[in-house]
Write an enzyme that holds these catalytic residues in place. Sequence first.
Site, short mmCIF file in Angstrom:
data_model
loop_
_atom_site.label_atom_id
_atom_site.label_comp_id
_atom_site.label_asym_id
_atom_site.label_seq_id
_atom_site.Cartn_x
_atom_site.Cartn_y
_atom_site.Cartn_z
N SER A 195 63.44 123.65 56.02
CA SER A 195 63.00 123.18 54.54
C SER A 195 62.64 124.03 53.68
CB SER A 195 61.09 122.27 54.25
OG SER A 195 61.55 121.17 53.53
N ASP A 278 66.51 113.12 58.19
CA ASP A 278 65.95 113.53 57.16
C ASP A 278 66.17 112.77 56.23
OD1 ASP A 278 65.07 115.86 56.91
OD2 ASP A 278 66.76 116.84 57.54
N HIS A 310 62.35 115.44 60.12
CA HIS A 310 62.24 116.49 58.65
C HIS A 310 61.06 117.87 59.76
CE1 HIS A 310 62.44 118.67 55.57
NE2 HIS A 310 61.37 119.29 55.01
#
Length: 335
Positions: A195, A278, A310
């Site tokens: 991320s 995602d 995610h």
Amino acid sequence: MKRHVTFTWALKHLIIDRVSTKLEPHSLVLFQSLQSSKKTVIMSDWRKMSKDELEHQFSPSRWSHRMSADDVIRAHVAAVRSGTEKARSITQTLLDIPYGDGDGEKLDVYVPSSSSPDVPLVIYFHGGYWQFLSKDESGFLAVPLVQKGVVVVAVGYSIAPKGNMDLMVSQVRRSVVSVIQQYSHISGLYLCGHSAGAHLAAMVLSTDWAQYDISPQIKGALLVSGIYDLQPILSTYVNEPLKMTEEVALRNSPSHFLSQLKLSSASCDIIVAVAQNDSPEFRKQSEEYFKALESAGLKVSFEDVPNTDHFNIIEQLVDENYHLTKLLLKMMGKS
């Protein structure tokens, strides 16, 4: 004006409460809490999206199919913390090693039991939207890697609001320089980031190392569910503690530094990975960055990881049989 953080406000904006995390209250803003969307989304240019739609797209917890938004965040914190505790219990560790003078400029090292001086080393940059989590929850991937003779380094950096984007990018670059200076005998240097950490890893790959009087030979990088263009988040809640201007966002967006990446990391084997669940905008960021790297002639592959969101796309690196763990080990010649 400072916003008074109540528990009700925290749940509404999906801040993990202080009791369950023991993290700084100002670092806990992460994702807004609404029911995860199951609808098919037809993507348009982010510039044409409303602020609400952009916030929806860049709230990863709202796209998990496993559990509610608040539960998936709590589960993520629990998973990475538990994995890190396990790693510290089964490996030799060197904790809080400074790589600079700042309070947040420290790293943790997870060392294999083998005495071989010629070992690969992975530097991990944690996620959390540049305002959440720390190196103290970032040793979980050491569980399978140290058993294969890999050194793992978890890097701390000054998250917002204490740190800003320019500082964080500078810190991770300096952490790499410090690691190379301290562990010059390693057989290969590799990066992994999730991320926000994938963004930081990509910025490391795009570094002009001339100003550091060193030229790291980064052999590989695993970039997991990253953001490579910061402009779309400028108007969202993500930017509230970061306070980025457009100028700051542009100079810290990896997608704008492909030429430098090609100069600095031409021989690096790059994997761009994204979760099946995602958000469409997160997936688009990874897909477009991969295509740009590929068009630039770099060694890059794309991994669309099925049955992941995610969060568990990175949590599963504790498992030696997980697809991305195997790819990381293969990259290092340890499969």
